[in-house]
Design an enzyme around this catalytic site. Sequence first.
Site, PDB file in Angstrom:
ATOM      1  N   LYS A  40       0.803  -1.209   0.000  1.00 24.67           N
ATOM      2  CA  LYS A  40       0.000   0.000   0.000  1.00 24.67           C
ATOM      3  C   LYS A  40       0.844   1.270   0.000  1.00 24.67           C
ATOM      4  O   LYS A  40       0.620   2.170  -0.813  1.00 24.67           O
ATOM      5  CB  LYS A  40      -0.912  -0.019   1.225  1.00 24.67           C
ATOM      6  CG  LYS A  40      -1.698   1.239   1.406  1.00 24.67           C
ATOM      7  CD  LYS A  40      -2.426   1.222   2.734  1.00 24.67           C
ATOM      8  CE  LYS A  40      -1.457   1.533   3.860  1.00 24.67           C
ATOM      9  NZ  LYS A  40      -2.143   1.717   5.154  1.00 24.67           N
ATOM     10  N   ASP A  63      -5.479   7.932   3.575  1.00 20.88           N
ATOM     11  CA  ASP A  63      -4.981   6.615   3.949  1.00 20.88           C
ATOM     12  C   ASP A  63      -5.876   6.022   5.041  1.00 20.88           C
ATOM     13  O   ASP A  63      -6.550   6.761   5.760  1.00 20.88           O
ATOM     14  CB  ASP A  63      -3.544   6.774   4.453  1.00 20.88           C
ATOM     15  CG  ASP A  63      -2.818   5.440   4.549  1.00 20.88           C
ATOM     16  OD1 ASP A  63      -3.293   4.478   3.921  1.00 20.88           O
ATOM     17  OD2 ASP A  63      -1.790   5.379   5.232  1.00 20.88           O
ATOM     18  N   GLN A 121      -9.251  -4.527   8.270  1.00 22.15           N
ATOM     19  CA  GLN A 121      -8.337  -4.002   9.280  1.00 22.15           C
ATOM     20  C   GLN A 121      -8.932  -2.838  10.058  1.00 22.15           C
ATOM     21  O   GLN A 121      -8.222  -2.056  10.684  1.00 22.15           O
ATOM     22  CB  GLN A 121      -7.016  -3.587   8.627  1.00 22.15           C
ATOM     23  CG  GLN A 121      -6.265  -4.770   8.058  1.00 22.15           C
ATOM     24  CD  GLN A 121      -4.898  -4.380   7.526  1.00 22.15           C
ATOM     25  OE1 GLN A 121      -4.010  -4.006   8.260  1.00 22.15           O
ATOM     26  NE2 GLN A 121      -4.747  -4.464   6.206  1.00 22.15           N
ATOM     27  N   ARG A 130       0.458  -9.733  10.765  1.00 22.03           N
ATOM     28  CA  ARG A 130       1.726  -9.021  11.017  1.00 22.03           C
ATOM     29  C   ARG A 130       2.908  -9.944  10.745  1.00 22.03           C
ATOM     30  O   ARG A 130       4.044  -9.494  10.633  1.00 22.03           O
ATOM     31  CB  ARG A 130       1.822  -8.535  12.469  1.00 22.03           C
ATOM     32  CG  ARG A 130       0.772  -7.541  12.929  1.00 22.03           C
ATOM     33  CD  ARG A 130       0.621  -6.379  12.009  1.00 22.03           C
ATOM     34  NE  ARG A 130      -0.473  -6.614  11.058  1.00 22.03           N
ATOM     35  CZ  ARG A 130      -0.677  -5.910   9.968  1.00 22.03           C
ATOM     36  NH1 ARG A 130       0.148  -4.941   9.645  1.00 22.03           N
ATOM     37  NH2 ARG A 130      -1.688  -6.168   9.158  1.00 22.03           N
TER      38      ARG A 130
END
Length: 737
Positions: free
Chosen positions: A35, A219, A250, A595
Amino acid sequence: MDADALLLDLNPEQREAVLAGDGPMLVLAGAGSGKTRVVTRRLARLVREGADPRRIVAVTFTNKAAEEMRERVAALVGRRLPSFVGTFHSWGLRFLRRAGGAEGRTANFSIADTADQIALVRESMEELGLSEQTFTPGAVHARISDAKSAARSAERFAAEEGDFAGTRIAGVFARYEKKLRAANAFDFDDLIAVPVRTLRGSDALRDRERAGIEHLLVDEYQDTNAAQDALIKLLGEKARSLCAVGDEDQSIYAWRGARVEHILRFEEDFPGARIVALTRNYRSTATILEAAAAVVSHNRRRRPKSLVSEAGAGQAVEVRAFRDDRVEAEWVISEIRRAERPLSEFAVLFRVNAQSRSFEDELMRQGVSYVVIGGMKFYERAEVKDAIAYYRLALDPADDLAFRRVVNVPARGIGGVTLDRLAAAARERGVSLFEASVDAAGITERARIALDRFRAIVAAGRAKAEELGPASLLEFVLEASGYRALYAASEEREDVARRENLIELVSAAREYERREGEAATVRGFLDAVSLATDADAPRPSGAVTLMTLHSAKGLEFPDVYVAGLEEGFLPHVQSAGSEDEIEEERRLLYVGMTRARRRLTLTLARQRMLYGETRPRQESRFAAELPPSVARIEDASRPPTLFSRGEDEEDGFRWERTERSRLPPRRPAPVTVARRRAAVPGALAGFSRGARVRHPTYGSGVVLQQEGSGEEARLTVFFDRAGKKKFVAKFANLTPG
DNA sequence: CTGCTTCACCTTTTT
DNA sequence: GGTGAAGCAG
């Protein structure tokens, strides 16, 4: 890098997002899908192709994300940097300062922090005779903040909330707003809500603001609250291009007012919007992604989608159950040591901060360096806030919040009674506490003299504010107020720490001056401090990272342990009330799992120490959502107390018996505990043995050793010129050298 | 007005 | 278990 080079290492979807032309676009950026790369290349591309950098605005949620974006874009376009790359709140702050204030504030307004806000709510409740038994100030504040997050004014709140609690909260809300205005202050939520109201209220202003923004980029769109969403629509609707980036899987801040709907409804809100999905994951192995995807696929409020790993199958994801939290921690830390890899490759993630304790104990016992992200924050410490309050008064004596905070610190004999009388006088005459203190009636002689002295201190600071820089002014107010003397004499642990925190704060001001150069102002430092958080500090090398799942968003580690896969944590007891809450908890687990780059281990304890008592724990319901490929291992070192084996075998899970890890503690081992330094607005670092460092006075040197633990960890540094020096790690004011 | 003791509470926290 | 706030004595 020329225009083609900007695209060279991108996949087709990334390329599409970078190249997309005018109009609205939503980039669905799954975890680890590159991203940041896409966003920075897009900004660079716009500049390269002739867009006016002064009319490009990029908004993020964290200072850290903004900083990273700024740096990476700068590397591509040099000085032709977009005019604004920063957080929502700093955008709002800039807008309001430029507007010369709003809603009754002058351009010199201050920002009320969380504690200020709660204090104002408490005061308002007292004035209205609301008992704290019925509503806690914190709960009322949360309701007010929720309303503001949706850009709802006190008036609208009053009109819409008619029930018992609602009418009472509306009363507090109105009073709270009045107090904020009287204090010439905005709270955090206002930094978004007020610009929204201002832009809605004035066509001229809106047109002007819009004209200044040709390209807008947002963002973490999944984390926008209603006010932020409204702001983006106000600014972006007419922009030449609007690029929103996010991933609904998320979204973990609904409890702070974020709404997944904003990203889910993007196409409805912006008809004809282009949607680009980044579905290739460059971070995690296929096995990790499969496990994470299996969990989150149980959510209903999401777009069905799948991420494809570009990193190969990798090793199995494991779920490991332990007898209790102590054994859980012991195993995890031993496992980390056994791997014999750099400690910075490991992260232990948990749901609540209280879980860090057993891991910290174990890390110390085994002599392994670690950092805890979160915990007590530098800018929330009493002495730091007191010092800042004096600084604030020097800038604006009418800052009632600051006045209240330090009028009697150090003790001057100005107590609650005097303050109440002052407040009454101030309210009556519509002036600040400072103003009212000049000749308020009914105040004792003793208090009057004390107030005169206090005002003299503030006046002196005010005079100096004109001529001194941020750091010197801070030094001056600390001396003049007698605040520094308050902790100067004592050798008590707490007082020593306070002194060091004050020194660190002055260093922060110096660092700010150094960074801003000519642009550094007294006001600017205060603004930076108001918006600074501890999350701005970079992670030190050579240490295991401990943090909550929330803090882990945006980060990645080769080897991740998600601890406490238990009912009560995941989902958290207080977040298991509704399906929406459960979905958010599931996303939280998803964020934690994604992660991991190479290896992921989920652990749970059959019983654990919680709030001072040992409680039995049950495996998280989310564990049953993991795919069969996930290996499930019961720690057999001690007989499980609350485990029914027969059931689980039928799930098709694979059970293995393992030897309990029994690595001898490494002795003698230096207990090297790297604690987080204060997040000075600017760059920071933690250090470990052998690291080259630079000190403002002593020049460059090398870290010889760390000793002690927690806040008191000490660093011994050997300087090339000055020889051996010792510092308290947290306040040493060292930079990587 | 201040400092001490007792009592209730207990998430997450980009700003 | 550890912290923050309320209540009370000096």
